[in-house]
Write a protein that holds these residues in place. Structure first.
Motif, PDB file in Angstrom:
ATOM      1  N   GLU A 101       0.821  -1.207   0.000  1.00 14.71           N
ATOM      2  CA  GLU A 101       0.000   0.000   0.000  1.00 14.71           C
ATOM      3  C   GLU A 101       0.855   1.257   0.000  1.00 14.71           C
ATOM      4  O   GLU A 101       0.551   2.241  -0.700  1.00 14.71           O
ATOM      5  N   VAL A 102       1.932   1.245   0.753  1.00 17.20           N
ATOM      6  CA  VAL A 102       2.827   2.407   0.828  1.00 17.20           C
ATOM      7  C   VAL A 102       3.474   2.657  -0.532  1.00 17.20           C
ATOM      8  O   VAL A 102       3.507   3.799  -1.028  1.00 17.20           O
ATOM      9  N   LEU A 103       3.985   1.610  -1.164  1.00 15.22           N
ATOM     10  CA  LEU A 103       4.648   1.765  -2.449  1.00 15.22           C
ATOM     11  C   LEU A 103       3.657   2.217  -3.514  1.00 15.22           C
ATOM     12  O   LEU A 103       3.974   3.075  -4.354  1.00 15.22           O
ATOM     13  N   ASP A 104       2.456   1.662  -3.477  1.00 16.48           N
ATOM     14  CA  ASP A 104       1.427   2.047  -4.437  1.00 16.48           C
ATOM     15  C   ASP A 104       1.149   3.555  -4.350  1.00 16.48           C
ATOM     16  O   ASP A 104       1.039   4.250  -5.365  1.00 16.48           O
ATOM     17  N   GLU A 105       1.052   4.072  -3.122  1.00 12.67           N
ATOM     18  CA  GLU A 105       0.792   5.495  -2.948  1.00 12.67           C
ATOM     19  C   GLU A 105       1.940   6.343  -3.491  1.00 12.67           C
ATOM     20  O   GLU A 105       1.724   7.352  -4.178  1.00 12.67           O
ATOM     21  N   LEU A 106       3.174   5.941  -3.197  1.00 11.22           N
ATOM     22  CA  LEU A 106       4.325   6.719  -3.642  1.00 11.22           C
ATOM     23  C   LEU A 106       4.443   6.736  -5.168  1.00 11.22           C
ATOM     24  O   LEU A 106       4.816   7.753  -5.759  1.00 11.22           O
ATOM     25  N   ILE A 107       4.115   5.623  -5.805  1.00 13.62           N
ATOM     26  CA  ILE A 107       4.156   5.592  -7.271  1.00 13.62           C
ATOM     27  C   ILE A 107       3.089   6.511  -7.849  1.00 13.62           C
ATOM     28  O   ILE A 107       3.333   7.237  -8.818  1.00 13.62           O
ATOM     29  N   ASN A 108       1.900   6.494  -7.249  1.00 14.55           N
ATOM     30  CA  ASN A 108       0.848   7.418  -7.704  1.00 14.55           C
ATOM     31  C   ASN A 108       1.326   8.862  -7.637  1.00 14.55           C
ATOM     32  O   ASN A 108       1.103   9.655  -8.562  1.00 14.55           O
ATOM     33  N   LEU A 109       1.977   9.226  -6.546  1.00 16.56           N
ATOM     34  CA  LEU A 109       2.402  10.606  -6.348  1.00 16.56           C
ATOM     35  C   LEU A 109       3.555  11.002  -7.264  1.00 16.56           C
ATOM     36  O   LEU A 109       3.625  12.143  -7.727  1.00 16.56           O
ATOM     37  N   SER A 110       4.462  10.074  -7.518  1.00 18.61           N
ATOM     38  CA  SER A 110       5.680  10.426  -8.245  1.00 18.61           C
ATOM     39  C   SER A 110       5.593  10.176  -9.746  1.00 18.61           C
ATOM     40  O   SER A 110       6.381  10.749 -10.510  1.00 18.61           O
ATOM     41  N   PHE A 111       4.641   9.356 -10.195  1.00 19.57           N
ATOM     42  CA  PHE A 111       4.593   9.005 -11.612  1.00 19.57           C
ATOM     43  C   PHE A 111       3.324   9.446 -12.326  1.00 19.57           C
ATOM     44  O   PHE A 111       3.170   9.191 -13.519  1.00 19.57           O
ATOM     45  N   LYS A 112       2.417  10.124 -11.638  1.00 20.30           N
ATOM     46  CA  LYS A 112       1.145  10.470 -12.274  1.00 20.30           C
ATOM     47  C   LYS A 112       1.336  11.401 -13.466  1.00 20.30           C
ATOM     48  O   LYS A 112       0.528  11.390 -14.408  1.00 20.30           O
ATOM     49  N   ASP A 113       2.376  12.235 -13.462  1.00 22.99           N
ATOM     50  CA  ASP A 113       2.617  13.157 -14.569  1.00 22.99           C
ATOM     51  C   ASP A 113       3.809  12.755 -15.424  1.00 22.99           C
ATOM     52  O   ASP A 113       4.241  13.526 -16.302  1.00 22.99           O
ATOM     53  N   TYR A 114       4.342  11.562 -15.194  1.00 25.01           N
ATOM     54  CA  TYR A 114       5.515  11.114 -15.956  1.00 25.01           C
ATOM     55  C   TYR A 114       5.093  10.692 -17.353  1.00 25.01           C
ATOM     56  O   TYR A 114       4.048  10.065 -17.539  1.00 25.01           O
ATOM     57  N   ARG A 115       5.886  11.038 -18.354  1.00 26.87           N
ATOM     58  CA  ARG A 115       5.567  10.716 -19.739  1.00 26.87           C
ATOM     59  C   ARG A 115       6.656   9.831 -20.331  1.00 26.87           C
ATOM     60  O   ARG A 115       7.820  10.204 -20.365  1.00 26.87           O
ATOM     61  N   SER A 116       6.240   8.653 -20.802  1.00 24.24           N
ATOM     62  CA  SER A 116       7.161   7.726 -21.450  1.00 24.24           C
ATOM     63  C   SER A 116       6.690   7.476 -22.875  1.00 24.24           C
ATOM     64  O   SER A 116       5.772   8.128 -23.365  1.00 24.24           O
ATOM     65  N   HIS A 117       7.281   6.509 -23.533  1.00 28.05           N
ATOM     66  CA  HIS A 117       6.916   6.237 -24.926  1.00 28.05           C
ATOM     67  C   HIS A 117       5.464   5.814 -25.066  1.00 28.05           C
ATOM     68  O   HIS A 117       4.818   6.095 -26.091  1.00 28.05           O
ATOM     69  N   TYR A 118       4.897   5.182 -24.045  1.00 28.92           N
ATOM     70  CA  TYR A 118       3.489   4.793 -24.124  1.00 28.92           C
ATOM     71  C   TYR A 118       2.586   6.009 -24.283  1.00 28.92           C
ATOM     72  O   TYR A 118       1.580   5.970 -24.991  1.00 28.92           O
ATOM     73  N   ASN A 119       2.925   7.098 -23.609  1.00 31.49           N
ATOM     74  CA  ASN A 119       2.094   8.299 -23.644  1.00 31.49           C
ATOM     75  C   ASN A 119       2.135   9.003 -24.999  1.00 31.49           C
ATOM     76  O   ASN A 119       1.296   9.861 -25.276  1.00 31.49           O
ATOM     77  N   SER A 120       3.089   8.640 -25.842  1.00 29.86           N
ATOM     78  CA  SER A 120       3.156   9.213 -27.185  1.00 29.86           C
ATOM     79  C   SER A 120       2.180   8.536 -28.141  1.00 29.86           C
ATOM     80  O   SER A 120       1.993   9.017 -29.264  1.00 29.86           O
ATOM     81  N   ASN A 121       1.601   7.431 -27.714  1.00 33.39           N
ATOM     82  CA  ASN A 121       0.711   6.650 -28.575  1.00 33.39           C
ATOM     83  C   ASN A 121      -0.719   6.766 -28.053  1.00 33.39           C
ATOM     84  O   ASN A 121      -1.014   6.321 -26.942  1.00 33.39           O
ATOM     85  N   PRO A 122      -1.642   7.331 -28.823  1.00 33.95           N
ATOM     86  CA  PRO A 122      -3.015   7.513 -28.340  1.00 33.95           C
ATOM     87  C   PRO A 122      -3.764   6.208 -28.091  1.00 33.95           C
ATOM     88  O   PRO A 122      -4.841   6.234 -27.476  1.00 33.95           O
ATOM     89  N   LEU A 123      -3.209   5.083 -28.519  1.00 35.02           N
ATOM     90  CA  LEU A 123      -3.872   3.796 -28.268  1.00 35.02           C
ATOM     91  C   LEU A 123      -3.757   3.357 -26.817  1.00 35.02           C
ATOM     92  O   LEU A 123      -4.518   2.491 -26.372  1.00 35.02           O
ATOM     93  N   ASP A 155      11.049  10.865   9.634  1.00 38.73           N
ATOM     94  CA  ASP A 155      10.137  11.129  10.757  1.00 38.73           C
ATOM     95  C   ASP A 155       8.902  10.229  10.715  1.00 38.73           C
ATOM     96  O   ASP A 155       7.766  10.667  10.957  1.00 38.73           O
ATOM     97  N   GLY A 156       9.151   8.964  10.366  1.00 38.98           N
ATOM     98  CA  GLY A 156       8.081   7.982  10.381  1.00 38.98           C
ATOM     99  C   GLY A 156       7.222   7.935   9.139  1.00 38.98           C
ATOM    100  O   GLY A 156       6.332   7.078   9.025  1.00 38.98           O
ATOM    101  N   GLN A 157       7.446   8.823   8.185  1.00 37.57           N
ATOM    102  CA  GLN A 157       6.653   8.844   6.955  1.00 37.57           C
ATOM    103  C   GLN A 157       7.490   8.338   5.780  1.00 37.57           C
ATOM    104  O   GLN A 157       8.639   8.729   5.610  1.00 37.57           O
ATOM    105  N   ALA A 158       6.890   7.457   4.965  1.00 37.81           N
ATOM    106  CA  ALA A 158       7.566   6.992   3.752  1.00 37.81           C
ATOM    107  C   ALA A 158       7.619   8.138   2.754  1.00 37.81           C
ATOM    108  O   ALA A 158       6.575   8.659   2.338  1.00 37.81           O
ATOM    109  N   VAL A 159       8.825   8.564   2.364  1.00 36.96           N
ATOM    110  CA  VAL A 159       8.968   9.742   1.510  1.00 36.96           C
ATOM    111  C   VAL A 159       9.555   9.426   0.132  1.00 36.96           C
ATOM    112  O   VAL A 159       9.461  10.255  -0.776  1.00 36.96           O
ATOM    113  N   ALA A 160      10.155   8.246  -0.036  1.00 36.42           N
ATOM    114  CA  ALA A 160      10.774   7.936  -1.324  1.00 36.42           C
ATOM    115  C   ALA A 160      10.991   6.427  -1.443  1.00 36.42           C
ATOM    116  O   ALA A 160      10.879   5.686  -0.455  1.00 36.42           O
ATOM    117  N   TYR A 161      11.321   6.016  -2.660  1.00 33.01           N
ATOM    118  CA  TYR A 161      11.558   4.593  -2.910  1.00 33.01           C
ATOM    119  C   TYR A 161      12.533   4.444  -4.078  1.00 33.01           C
ATOM    120  O   TYR A 161      12.689   5.350  -4.909  1.00 33.01           O
TER     121      TYR A 161
END
Length: 265
Positions: A101-123, A155-161
């Motif tokens: 659950e912790v990792l899932d949240e961090l990926i949502n926060l850090s990758f929601k605006d990331y653009r890779s080759h998949y994002n170049s394809n409208p399919l 300080d007890g909070q997961a901040v990075a991975y």
């Protein structure tokens, strides 16, 4: 390497997807494989030293997307060893299934605006692209000596991975991310130094990292820490949609002689 069926991507995007890489472009062979495999999308990488060949793809009867350019950096740990962490209050733990659950949240926060080759394809649905990053990162939670995930707490909070892959002769940083606006300066440098130290402790002398060419910030950080450009690739998508639209797609017969510089005699 030839184009081969990619079961994970095909299942995720509900398309028949082929993946591969080439050192020299052979358009007729690419076309023949796409037709024989009834592919929806063919994705392949070609060294940028050979990207002048891409004009040959204009002869194919399908849309072609030049989706991104990847650059790979290598570093020698004997010349540029890991440095002590700058954020000395960080606590680092190897992640397990209990941290899903912790990792899932961090990926949502850090990758929601990331653009890779998949994002170049409208399919490709952007939400499913994000799910792909999650799938790979979460696979690092399985007990393994090859794929490893570390969580960084402040300080007890997961901040990075970090997620890393151990190869026989080098260690590779795959997906790194951090919670936005955390009170930790130069956190990315600490993530990389921790990875370098982990690989050195495993007896490895070299590290590798790869990103899209537009990610200038991380490339500057890598260069400051002794990782330098070593190779680069252009990523190409061919949207054939032969499985999705078999009834409506008419595939022409194309002979090798009709493609310029095909390399087929």
């Amino acid at each position: 390497m030839s184009l081969e069926y990619s079961p994970l991507e095909s299942s995720r995007f509900n398309l028949r997807i082929l993946r591969g890489s080439f050192t020299k472009l052979e358009p007729y062979e690419v076309l023949r494989t796409i037709v024989e495999e009834k592919a929806d999308v063919a994705i392949f990488r070609l060294p940028t030293s050979q990207q002048h060949q891409l004009h040959q793809l204009s002869m194919l009867p399908f849309p072609v997307v030049v989706a991104d350019t990847l650059v790979s950096f290598d570093g020698d740990l004997r010349e540029y060893p890991a440095q002590p962490l700058r954020n000395t209050r960080l606590e680092i733990h190897r992640a397990t299934f209990a941290d899903t659950e912790v990792l899932d949240e961090l990926i949502n926060l850090s990758f929601k605006d990331y653009r890779s080759h998949y994002n170049s394809n409208p399919l490709f649905d952007p939400e499913l692209v994000l799910a792909g990053y999650k799938e790979w990162a979460l696979s690092c939670l399985e007990p393994s000596d090859e794929r490893i995930c570390f969580l960084f707490y402040l300080d007890g909070q997961a901040v990075a991975y970090t997620t890393n892959q151990v190869h026989s002769t080098y260690g590779e940083g795959i997906i790194f991310g951090a919670r936005p606006n955390i009170a930790a300066k130069n956190i990315y440098v600490d993530l990389l130094n921790h990875t370098k130290q982990y690989m050195w402790d495993r007896g490895l002398k070299k590290v590798r990292a790869t990103t899209q060419i537009q990610n200038h910030g991380v490339q500057r950080a890598w260069a400051r820490m002794g990782l330098f450009p070593s190779r680069s690739y252009v990523t190409v998508h061919i949207n054939a949609l032969l499985q999705k639209q078999t009834s409506s797609v008419s595939v022409p017969t194309i002979q090798p002689s009709s493609l310029p510089d095909s390399g087929v005699s």
